[in-house]
Motif scaffolding. Sequence first.
Motif, short mmCIF file in Angstrom:
data_model
loop_
_atom_site.label_atom_id
_atom_site.label_comp_id
_atom_site.label_asym_id
_atom_site.label_seq_id
_atom_site.Cartn_x
_atom_site.Cartn_y
_atom_site.Cartn_z
N VAL A 189 1.20 9.72 3.04
CA VAL A 189 1.72 8.39 3.36
C VAL A 189 2.65 7.97 2.23
CG1 VAL A 189 1.16 5.98 3.83
CG2 VAL A 189 -0.35 7.80 4.66
N ILE A 190 3.95 8.02 2.48
CA ILE A 190 4.92 7.62 1.47
C ILE A 190 4.99 6.10 1.45
CG2 ILE A 190 7.32 7.73 0.74
CD1 ILE A 190 7.48 10.50 2.05
N VAL A 191 4.51 5.51 0.36
CA VAL A 191 4.41 4.06 0.27
C VAL A 191 5.73 3.44 -0.17
CG1 VAL A 191 3.16 2.15 -0.82
CG2 VAL A 191 1.95 4.25 -0.18
N GLY A 192 6.42 4.09 -1.10
CA GLY A 192 7.69 3.55 -1.59
C GLY A 192 7.96 3.99 -3.01
N PRO A 193 8.77 3.22 -3.76
CA PRO A 193 9.11 3.56 -5.14
C PRO A 193 7.89 3.62 -6.04
CG PRO A 193 10.54 1.82 -4.30
CD PRO A 193 9.44 1.99 -3.31
N LEU A 194 8.09 4.17 -7.24
CA LEU A 194 6.96 4.43 -8.13
C LEU A 194 6.17 3.16 -8.45
CD1 LEU A 194 5.71 6.85 -9.58
CD2 LEU A 194 7.11 6.30 -11.58
N ALA A 195 6.83 2.02 -8.55
CA ALA A 195 6.13 0.78 -8.86
C ALA A 195 5.08 0.43 -7.82
CB ALA A 195 7.13 -0.37 -8.99
N ARG A 196 5.26 0.89 -6.59
CA ARG A 196 4.28 0.60 -5.55
C ARG A 196 2.99 1.42 -5.71
NH1 ARG A 196 5.99 -0.43 0.42
NH2 ARG A 196 3.89 -1.34 0.27
N GLY A 197 3.01 2.36 -6.64
CA GLY A 197 1.78 3.06 -6.96
C GLY A 197 0.69 2.12 -7.46
N LYS A 198 1.09 0.95 -7.97
CA LYS A 198 0.10 -0.03 -8.40
C LYS A 198 -0.77 -0.50 -7.24
CE LYS A 198 1.40 -3.20 -11.36
NZ LYS A 198 2.15 -4.30 -12.02
N GLU A 199 -0.26 -0.32 -6.02
CA GLU A 199 -0.99 -0.78 -4.84
C GLU A 199 -2.13 0.14 -4.43
OE1 GLU A 199 1.69 -1.87 -1.62
OE2 GLU A 199 3.24 -2.34 -3.09
N PHE A 200 -2.22 1.32 -5.09
CA PHE A 200 -3.36 2.19 -4.78
C PHE A 200 -4.02 2.73 -6.05
CE2 PHE A 200 0.63 4.49 -3.87
CZ PHE A 200 0.53 5.68 -4.57
N GLU A 201 -4.03 1.89 -7.08
CA GLU A 201 -4.77 2.20 -8.31
C GLU A 201 -6.21 1.69 -8.19
OE1 GLU A 201 -2.44 0.55 -11.49
OE2 GLU A 201 -1.17 2.34 -11.60
N PRO A 202 -7.09 2.04 -9.14
CA PRO A 202 -8.47 1.54 -9.10
C PRO A 202 -8.52 0.02 -8.95
CG PRO A 202 -8.28 3.23 -10.77
CD PRO A 202 -6.88 2.98 -10.27
N GLY A 203 -9.43 -0.43 -8.10
CA GLY A 203 -9.57 -1.85 -7.85
C GLY A 203 -8.80 -2.36 -6.65
N THR A 204 -7.97 -1.51 -6.05
CA THR A 204 -7.25 -1.89 -4.84
C THR A 204 -8.00 -1.43 -3.60
OG1 THR A 204 -5.96 0.15 -4.78
CG2 THR A 204 -5.04 -1.67 -6.06
N ARG A 205 -7.63 -1.97 -2.47
CA ARG A 205 -8.32 -1.63 -1.23
C ARG A 205 -8.26 -0.14 -0.87
NH1 ARG A 205 -6.50 -3.39 4.79
NH2 ARG A 205 -8.20 -2.39 5.93
N PRO A 206 -7.10 0.52 -1.01
CA PRO A 206 -7.06 1.94 -0.61
C PRO A 206 -7.81 2.88 -1.54
CG PRO A 206 -4.85 0.94 -0.61
CD PRO A 206 -5.76 0.02 -1.35
N TYR A 207 -8.07 2.46 -2.77
CA TYR A 207 -8.64 3.37 -3.76
C TYR A 207 -10.06 3.79 -3.38
CZ TYR A 207 -10.17 5.34 -8.17
OH TYR A 207 -10.65 6.19 -9.13
N ASN A 208 -10.27 5.10 -3.31
CA ASN A 208 -11.59 5.67 -3.03
C ASN A 208 -12.20 5.10 -1.75
OD1 ASN A 208 -13.60 7.53 -3.73
ND2 ASN A 208 -14.81 6.01 -4.82
#
Length: 223
Positions: A175-194
């Motif tokens: 799932v290509i989310v977008g530019p590198l900054a959008r990686g913050k949206e799937f770091e620990p503590g976010t909904r998609p993480y684990n």
Amino acid sequence: MRIGIIGAGMIGSTLAKLWVDAGHEVQVASRHPEELQSLVKKLGERASAGTPAEAAQRGEVVMLTVPLKAVPDLARDLAPSLIGKVVLDTGNAYEKRDGEAAGEATSHTRGSAGWAAEKFPKSRWVKAFNTVYYKTLESEAHRDGDRLGIPLAGHDREALEIAARLVRDAGFDPVIVGPLARGKEFEPGTRPYNSGMTGRELRAAFSNVDSRDRPTPPEAAAP
């Protein structure tokens, strides 16, 4: 492809097996490659062991799967070898483990992947495989039905496409989310993480998923 995996822990060794099974050549690396011989024997003839410098030189794609606090030292040693190469970054910031590096990375405007990417100028950085526990990777690869989703973020279009292909080869749905900054949206503590979300569920969770992301049926993605 020739894939160098720097870091032979659980994530690295699990993906090494999945990629070897898919027909890729994989070199797993640590500072003590002699300790990797049993892993290499288990992986088979398309696998080898080496130092981080050897894996960085050999790999067409290099996966960096090490604790965040190790990144600055690796960058001093390896950054020149990774110029122009696709780098898959599985890193997450954990304060107890990574100390000051975790604080620097989480406060970076582009998240931990942006923090790491800055230390490897001109590498083609993609945040990948940071959201899923290794045992889940082992058990859910190539499953029937909706496949486990792997979110990706990066600036380089071709690098993202290469990463997406390797995700499919390992048996998952990129799932290509977008530019590198959008990686913050799937770091620990976010909904998609684990979370174990499927690709379909991730696309729904990321409300403005990158327009380049097009789910590919497993049969269409086969080599």
